[in-house]
Design a protein around this motif. Structure first.
Motif, PDB file in Angstrom:
ATOM      1  N   GLY A 163      52.586   9.993   6.088  1.00  0.00           N
ATOM      2  CA  GLY A 163      53.048   9.128   5.018  1.00  0.00           C
ATOM      3  C   GLY A 163      52.520   9.550   3.663  1.00  0.00           C
ATOM      4  N   CYS A 164      52.671   8.678   2.690  1.00  0.00           N
ATOM      5  CA  CYS A 164      52.292   9.011   1.319  1.00  0.00           C
ATOM      6  C   CYS A 164      51.513   7.838   0.730  1.00  0.00           C
ATOM      7  CB  CYS A 164      53.557   9.290   0.507  1.00  0.00           C
ATOM      8  SG  CYS A 164      54.555   7.815   0.256  1.00  0.00           S
ATOM      9  N   GLU A 166      52.460   5.639  -1.043  1.00  0.00           N
ATOM     10  CA  GLU A 166      53.306   4.441  -1.018  1.00  0.00           C
ATOM     11  C   GLU A 166      53.170   3.688   0.310  1.00  0.00           C
ATOM     12  OE1 GLU A 166      55.572   3.166  -3.373  1.00  0.00           O
ATOM     13  OE2 GLU A 166      54.411   4.531  -4.653  1.00  0.00           O
ATOM     14  N   CYS A 167      53.278   4.449   1.407  1.00  0.00           N
ATOM     15  CA  CYS A 167      53.398   3.774   2.697  1.00  0.00           C
ATOM     16  C   CYS A 167      52.114   3.792   3.534  1.00  0.00           C
ATOM     17  CB  CYS A 167      54.566   4.365   3.498  1.00  0.00           C
ATOM     18  SG  CYS A 167      54.546   6.160   3.666  1.00  0.00           S
ATOM     19  N   CYS A 224      57.673   5.091   4.607  1.00  0.00           N
ATOM     20  CA  CYS A 224      58.643   4.578   3.637  1.00  0.00           C
ATOM     21  C   CYS A 224      59.940   5.381   3.756  1.00  0.00           C
ATOM     22  CB  CYS A 224      58.078   4.658   2.211  1.00  0.00           C
ATOM     23  SG  CYS A 224      57.826   6.341   1.622  1.00  0.00           S
ATOM     24  N   CYS A 227      59.526   9.138   2.898  1.00  0.00           N
ATOM     25  CA  CYS A 227      58.756   9.867   3.912  1.00  0.00           C
ATOM     26  C   CYS A 227      59.576  10.007   5.192  1.00  0.00           C
ATOM     27  CB  CYS A 227      57.431   9.166   4.193  1.00  0.00           C
ATOM     28  SG  CYS A 227      56.230   9.362   2.869  1.00  0.00           S
TER      29      CYS A 227
END
Ligand SMILES: [Zn+2]
Ligand SMILES: [Zn+2]
Length: 421
Positions: A163-164, A166-167, A224, A227
């Motif tokens: 993930g990143c 964000e998530c 997300c 991703c």
């Protein structure tokens, strides 16, 4: 008293180095096919480079680095941070929008030495800086697979997405809630990791922790939109290139900087299951280290483990030296002639050797054998008088006469180079 090498530091001896070179040469060849350029980096860096990139709370930075505390410098425990430091320092992003770099060399970590793991170890590291395209991820994994398969090794590829920014926080929250419920059952390391690096609990080797995480929330279900589609595109790329892989939702890798694609090349041939290499995406790291906002991805392979696997497969007996010619000169005059002759031959590209200490024929033939000589040129008193040596092909035992002059040497050197090329 004899001085011995440090614990965890190993000499790589003649014979072994042939195998090391074979692995390195093939790696260089394959990296070139994928359009990678070599970068060579210093072994010492400022400690903060690794603290900031690898992460203050990782095992590496917390307890495994060789650091000169008073000077605030550290012997590199891995190469990615140094590659990025150089990339930023020399503005390589200005020269080429996408840099594909590799480096091969020693790394240092103060771990408990065990089979295939030394405190000075060697890695081949490759990095692609400047693209977040999922095809780059697929291509990198394909390159690693190609190297391992051309080395004749049977290794599988495991992959995950982390993930990143964000998530991942959402996943982290759910994971922490899960770990809170099961905290009494975790090993001591994982009890600590809960507050420092909870994702590491997922790849803890402790059997009880492994059991617990089977029920843990899966990162792949928390990705997300972006991703998810990136991860999908990576898998499509691998399918397109015919690279087999399996998804491993427990793979988190040890370092803080990874995001999205992570992968490992795994073998069971070294006893328990172990990784011979791995890597992943680190899209925020260049910026984190003071560079531009540039995505990156890379992997490293451990040379020691590759060598162990190669030894298991090929056995040591295949690793013998080879030279073109051993000149056996008998007596002072022949020896004197041989001494200048092999120099002439070496100038013409021939790998040649002789006995410099005036031993007998039997001893010299033994030396020729040990050196792996393809030909032996015997020069005794009679041959010297006639101006012809006896050239023996060691494989076929055929013999012929070779003039002991420049012309004879030239003809021999040419015959060798045609055989070789
Ligand atoms: Zn995401
Ligand atoms: Zn654990």
């Amino acid at each position: 008293m004899k001085v011995k090498a440090l614990n965890g530091f190993k000499d790589i001896l003649p014979g072994e180095t042939d195998l090391w070179r074979k692995v390195e040469d093939l790696a260089r060849d394959i990296f070139a096919r994928f359009n990678f350029s070599e970068i060579r980096l210093p072994i010492l860096e400022k400690t903060e480079l690794f603290a900031r990139s690898i992460g203050e709370t990782t095992d590496i930075v917390e307890k495994e680095m060789y650091t000169f505390v008073d000077k605030k410098i550290t012997m590199r425990p891995e190469a990615t941070a140094s590659v990025i430091r150089a990339y930023i320092e020399h503005g390589l992003y200005v020269k080429k929008p996408v840099q594909r770099l590799f480096t091969i060399g020693p790394m240092f970590r103060h771990e408990r030495p065990q089979q295939g793991r030394t405190r000075q170890f060697h890695q081949m590291s490759v990095e692609v800086l400047g693209s977040d395209n999922a095809r780059v991820d697929a291509e990198l994994m394909a390159m690693g697979s190609m190297l391992l398969s051309e080395l004749g090794l049977d290794i599988s590829l495991e992959m995950n997405s982390l993930g990143c920014p964000e998530c991942r926080p959402g996943f982290r929250t759910n994971l922490l809630a899960f770990l809170e419920e099961r905290k009494e059952e975790l090993c001591d390391d994982c009890k600590r990791r809960r507050s420092t690096n909870p994702l590491r609990v997922l790849d803890c080797k402790n059997p009880s922790c492994r059991q617990i995480v089977q029920d843990a929330p899966s990162i792949q279900e928390h990705l997300c939109q972006e991703c998810t589609s990136h991860f999908k595109a990576v898998r499509e790329g691998l399918d397109q290139l015919g690279i087999g892989y399996s998804l491993n939702k427990f793979m988190v890798r040890g370092l803080d900087y990874y995001c999205r694609t992570t992968f490992e090349f795994v073998t069971t041939d070294l006893g328990s299951q172990s990784a011979v290499g791995g890597g992943g995406r680190y899209d925020g790291l260049v910026e984190e280290l003071g560079g531009p906002k540039v995505p990156g991805i890379g992997f490293a392979m451990g040379m020691e483990r590759l060598i162990l696997l190669m030894l298991q497969k090929e056995g040591k007996e295949d690793l013998h030296a080879e030279i073109d010619l051993f000149v056996a000169g008998l007596g002072d005059d022949a020896s004197r002639l041989a001494f200048s002759m092999i120099h002439t031959l070496r100038k013409q590209g021939v790998d040649a050797a002789m006995d410099l200490d005036g031993r007998g024929l039997k001893s010299q033939m033994k030396q020729a054998d040990k050196a792996g000589a393809r030909y032996v040129l015997i020069i005794g008193g009679d041959e010297l008088a006639k101006g012809f040596g006896v050239l023996r092909n060691m494989a076929t035992q055929e013999q012929r006469e070779l003039p002991l002059n420049d012309e004879g040497m030239r003809v021999f050197a040419e015959s060798i180079s045609t055989v070789v090329s």
